[in-house]
Scaffold this motif. Structure first.
Motif, PDB file in Angstrom:
ATOM      1  N   GLY A 267     -16.247  44.880 -47.038  1.00 29.37           N
ATOM      2  CA  GLY A 267     -17.533  45.434 -47.454  1.00 29.37           C
ATOM      3  C   GLY A 267     -17.693  46.831 -46.897  1.00 29.37           C
ATOM      4  O   GLY A 267     -17.750  47.001 -45.679  1.00 29.37           O
ATOM      5  N   MET A 268     -17.768  47.820 -47.770  1.00 29.44           N
ATOM      6  CA  MET A 268     -17.801  49.206 -47.319  1.00 29.44           C
ATOM      7  C   MET A 268     -19.062  49.481 -46.512  1.00 29.44           C
ATOM      8  O   MET A 268     -20.170  49.169 -46.918  1.00 29.44           O
ATOM      9  CB  MET A 268     -17.696  50.159 -48.512  1.00 29.44           C
ATOM     10  N   GLY A 269     -18.857  50.046 -45.315  1.00 28.61           N
ATOM     11  CA  GLY A 269     -19.972  50.370 -44.446  1.00 28.61           C
ATOM     12  C   GLY A 269     -20.371  49.253 -43.502  1.00 28.61           C
ATOM     13  O   GLY A 269     -21.255  49.434 -42.668  1.00 28.61           O
ATOM     14  N   ASN A 270     -19.707  48.093 -43.596  1.00 27.58           N
ATOM     15  CA  ASN A 270     -20.061  46.950 -42.756  1.00 27.58           C
ATOM     16  C   ASN A 270     -19.029  46.782 -41.660  1.00 27.58           C
ATOM     17  O   ASN A 270     -17.858  46.486 -41.915  1.00 27.58           O
ATOM     18  CB  ASN A 270     -20.153  45.676 -43.603  1.00 27.58           C
ATOM     19  N   PHE A 271     -19.446  46.956 -40.419  1.00 25.89           N
ATOM     20  CA  PHE A 271     -18.530  46.908 -39.269  1.00 25.89           C
ATOM     21  C   PHE A 271     -17.901  45.525 -39.133  1.00 25.89           C
ATOM     22  O   PHE A 271     -16.682  45.395 -38.984  1.00 25.89           O
ATOM     23  CB  PHE A 271     -19.309  47.270 -38.002  1.00 25.89           C
ATOM     24  N   VAL A 272     -18.713  44.486 -39.177  1.00 26.04           N
ATOM     25  CA  VAL A 272     -18.198  43.117 -39.029  1.00 26.04           C
ATOM     26  C   VAL A 272     -17.279  42.767 -40.189  1.00 26.04           C
ATOM     27  O   VAL A 272     -16.249  42.102 -40.012  1.00 26.04           O
ATOM     28  CB  VAL A 272     -19.359  42.116 -38.927  1.00 26.04           C
ATOM     29  N   GLY A 273     -17.627  43.225 -41.383  1.00 22.90           N
ATOM     30  CA  GLY A 273     -16.792  42.960 -42.547  1.00 22.90           C
ATOM     31  C   GLY A 273     -15.404  43.545 -42.391  1.00 22.90           C
ATOM     32  O   GLY A 273     -14.407  42.922 -42.757  1.00 22.90           O
ATOM     33  N   ALA A 274     -15.322  44.757 -41.830  1.00 23.90           N
ATOM     34  CA  ALA A 274     -14.016  45.379 -41.598  1.00 23.90           C
ATOM     35  C   ALA A 274     -13.212  44.574 -40.581  1.00 23.90           C
ATOM     36  O   ALA A 274     -11.991  44.437 -40.724  1.00 23.90           O
ATOM     37  CB  ALA A 274     -14.194  46.812 -41.107  1.00 23.90           C
ATOM     38  N   PHE A 275     -13.873  44.032 -39.577  1.00 25.36           N
ATOM     39  CA  PHE A 275     -13.174  43.206 -38.584  1.00 25.36           C
ATOM     40  C   PHE A 275     -12.608  41.955 -39.243  1.00 25.36           C
ATOM     41  O   PHE A 275     -11.430  41.616 -39.059  1.00 25.36           O
ATOM     42  CB  PHE A 275     -14.125  42.823 -37.449  1.00 25.36           C
ATOM     43  N   TYR A 276     -13.437  41.270 -40.039  1.00 28.15           N
ATOM     44  CA  TYR A 276     -12.959  40.076 -40.743  1.00 28.15           C
ATOM     45  C   TYR A 276     -11.810  40.423 -41.688  1.00 28.15           C
ATOM     46  O   TYR A 276     -10.824  39.689 -41.793  1.00 28.15           O
ATOM     47  CB  TYR A 276     -14.100  39.441 -41.543  1.00 28.15           C
ATOM     48  N   GLY A 277     -11.961  41.545 -42.397  1.00 28.67           N
ATOM     49  CA  GLY A 277     -10.936  41.958 -43.348  1.00 28.67           C
ATOM     50  C   GLY A 277      -9.606  42.238 -42.668  1.00 28.67           C
ATOM     51  O   GLY A 277      -8.544  41.881 -43.188  1.00 28.67           O
TER      52      GLY A 277
END
Length: 291
Positions: A236-246
Motif C-alpha cells: 500500500g503506497m504511503g503505508n509504513f506497516v504495509g511496506a513492512f508486511y510486503g
C-alpha cells in the motif's frame, strides 16, 4: 520429497523472514518519503549503497566492525538526507510526479558513476559474521540472522517513533494533510526534511546490513529499487506497516519458490506478487483509496 521435510520447510521460512526483514527496512524508508511528500526517490537504493560502501571503507581502512559502523553511518546519512531534501527534494514537492522521478533518477545516475570512479565495478563485501549456528537441528546463517534481527529492530523502532512521539505524530499529520497540519502550527517544511533524513538513515542501515550478507557493486541498487517498488505497491503506497508486511511476504515467497522451482523464478516473484495483489486488492494490503 526431501524439500517437504519439516526441518527443510522451517529453514526456508526462517531464511525468507530474515531476507524479508532487510527488504522491509529499505522499502519502509522509501514508502515513508512517498507518504509524507508524494515523491518517489529513485536514488533510495543508491543511498543504501552509500551505507554499504561506508561499512566497507570503515572495515578495510580502520578495522571497524559493521555493527559499530552503524552508529557512525546512520547519523551521517540522516544529516545528508536532511540537507538533500532542503536543497533538491523540496523544489519538486507538489509538482507532477514525473518531475521528482527525473530529478532523483539523475541523482541515482550521478551516484552510480561516482561509485564506479571511486570503487570500480568490482564486487565488494565485508567478511564478518561468517558461519552459522543451529536452532535445534536447523542451521541458520549468522550474518543473515544478525542482519535480519537488526533490520526488524530498526523498522519497529521507527514505527514506534511515528506512533508514540510528538514529532512522529507531526510526521503522520503532514502525511495525512499537509495544509491542515500547517494551519495547526506544524512546520511542514522542517517535517519533510526530518522525514527524508530518517528515510535516508534507514536506507544506509539497510546498506550496512547488506554489506555483511551480499557482495555488491555500484550498480547493485537497480535490483533492490525494483523490489522496493513492488513491495510498496503490494503493501500500500504511503503505508509504513504495509511496506513492512510486503517486504516480509516477498522474502518468504522468494525463499520457497527459489527452493521448489528455481532461483530465477524466485527473483521474479516480486512482480508475480505485485500483479496478484493488484488484481485482488488494487490499493495494496494496507493501502486505502485516495480521493
Amino acid at each position: 520429497m526431501e524439500l517437504l521435510q519439516p526441518d527443510i520447510l522451517l529453514q526456508l521460512l526462517i531464511g525468507g523472514l530474515l531476507a524479508g526483514a532487510l527488504y522491509a527496512l529499505l522499502a519502509c524508508g522509501l514508502n515513508l518519503v512517498f507518504g509524507v511528500m508524494r515523491v518517489i526517490n529513485l536514488a533510495h537504493a543508491e543511498f543504501m549503497l552509500i551505507g554499504a560502501y561506508g561499512a566497507y571503507v570503515l572495515y578495510t581502512a580502520f578495522g571497524i566492525h559493521p555493527l559499530i559502523s552503524l552508529f557512525l553511518i546512520v547519523p551521517a546519512m540522516f544529516v545528508v538526507g536532511y540537507y538533500f531534501e532542503r536543497v533538491l527534494i523540496e523544489r519538486v514537492v507538489g509538482r507532477p510526479m514525473l518531475t521528482s522521478l527525473l530529478a532523483t533518477y539523475g541523482v541515482s545516475i550521478i551516484l552510480i558513476n561516482i561509485g564506479l570512479l571511486v570503487f570500480t565495478a568490482d564486487f565488494r563485501s565485508v567478511p564478518v559474521l561468517q558461519g552459522s549456528f543451529a536452532i535445534g537441528d536447523i542451521p541458520v546463517s549468522e550474518p543473515r540472522a544478525v542482519a535480519g534481527l537488526i533490520s526488524v529492530a530498526l523498522s519497529v523502532g521507527v514505527y514506534l517513533f511515528l506512533e508514540r512521539t510528538r514529532l512522529g505524530k507531526a510526521i503522520r499529520a503532514v502525511s495525512e494533510h499537509a495544509q491542515v497540519a500547517s494551519i495547526c502550527g506544524i512546520d511542514v517544511r522542517r517535517i519533510r526534511m526530518l522525514t527524508f533524513g530518517v528515510a535516508s538513515a534507514m536506507a544506509a542501515a539497510a546498506g550496512v546490513m547488506l554489506s555483511v550478507i551480499y557482495s555488491f557493486w555500484p550498480g547493485s541498487g537497480i535490483d533492490f529499487i525494483q523490489k522496493c517498488f513492488a513491495i510498496i505497491i503490494i503493501g500500500g503506497m504511503g503505508n509504513f506497516v504495509g511496506a513492512f508486511y510486503g517486504g516480509i511476504l516477498l522474502g518468504v515467497v522468494e525463499s520457497f519458490v527459489g527452493a521448489f522451482v528455481s532461483t530465477q523464478w524466485g527473483e521474479a516473484m516480486a512482480y508475480v506478487l505485485l500483479v496478484t495483489v493488484l488484481l485482488i486488492r488494487p490499493t495494496g494490503l494496507k493501502g486505502v483509496a485516495r480521493a
